[in-house]
Design an enzyme around this catalytic site. Sequence first.
Site, PDB file in Angstrom:
ATOM      1  N   GLU A 176       0.273   5.240   0.660  1.00  0.00           N
ATOM      2  CA  GLU A 176      -0.338   5.924   1.168  1.00  0.00           C
ATOM      3  C   GLU A 176      -0.289   7.569   0.773  1.00  0.00           C
ATOM      4  O   GLU A 176       0.773   7.813   0.134  1.00  0.00           O
ATOM      5  CB  GLU A 176      -0.638   5.878   2.656  1.00  0.00           C
ATOM      6  CG  GLU A 176      -1.304   4.737   3.242  1.00  0.00           C
ATOM      7  CD  GLU A 176      -1.418   4.782   4.638  1.00  0.00           C
ATOM      8  OE1 GLU A 176      -0.882   5.593   5.457  1.00  0.00           O
ATOM      9  OE2 GLU A 176      -2.275   3.680   5.039  1.00  0.00           O
TER      10      GLU A 176
ATOM     11  N   GLU B 206      -3.220  -4.632  -3.125  1.00  0.00           N
ATOM     12  CA  GLU B 206      -3.761  -5.378  -4.281  1.00  0.00           C
ATOM     13  C   GLU B 206      -3.663  -4.738  -5.380  1.00  0.00           C
ATOM     14  O   GLU B 206      -3.197  -5.296  -6.491  1.00  0.00           O
ATOM     15  CB  GLU B 206      -5.084  -6.058  -3.933  1.00  0.00           C
ATOM     16  CG  GLU B 206      -5.252  -6.960  -2.398  1.00  0.00           C
ATOM     17  CD  GLU B 206      -5.445  -5.902  -1.281  1.00  0.00           C
ATOM     18  OE1 GLU B 206      -4.822  -4.808  -1.308  1.00  0.00           O
ATOM     19  OE2 GLU B 206      -6.471  -6.173  -0.581  1.00  0.00           O
TER      20      GLU B 206
ATOM     21  N   ASN C 127       0.804  -1.148  -0.008  1.00  0.00           N
ATOM     22  CA  ASN C 127       0.094   0.070  -0.013  1.00  0.00           C
ATOM     23  C   ASN C 127       0.928   1.289   0.117  1.00  0.00           C
ATOM     24  O   ASN C 127       1.945   1.268   0.682  1.00  0.00           O
ATOM     25  CB  ASN C 127      -0.955  -0.099   1.130  1.00  0.00           C
ATOM     26  CG  ASN C 127      -0.428  -0.246   2.562  1.00  0.00           C
ATOM     27  OD1 ASN C 127       0.649  -0.829   2.631  1.00  0.00           O
ATOM     28  ND2 ASN C 127      -1.282  -0.139   3.467  1.00  0.00           N
TER      29      ASN C 127
END
Length: 128
Positions: free
Chosen positions: A44, A55, A42
Amino acid sequence: MTDRDLLNMAREAAQNAYVPYSHFPVGAALECADGSVFTGCNVENAALGSTICAERTAVVKAVSEGRRKFVRIAIYGEGENYCMPCGSCRQVLAEFAGKDDMEVLCTRSGGRYVSYRLSQLMPHRFEL
Ligand code: THU
């Protein structure tokens, strides 16, 4: 490749997670029909809605390298609950799982994991 092999790759990928806001690293390892594996984490952003999940990072890496058929994805997260793919990631995975479906492995802290078919998690994707 065993489930554990793929889960280990997802755990490794989580080490690159950029998570200054949630402090919740996630890693993904996406197995393609030809046996290749693309990982993701991930990423951010201060504009929180611009955050990209692990994903989708993996899917975008695979598609941009010419792979469009996926068979399994391992998702690593160290939460109390199993790290399930969010709604947006389910829709994006479903775009490429096709009729053959795919397997989704989700971990929680302690290394336990559960396995689903994507069709269980996303029975009716939006289609044009
Ligand atoms: N996250 C993922 O990477 N994948 C998911 O399926 C669920 C959520 C990330 C987004 C954000 O960086 C953090 O987990 C907390 O929501």
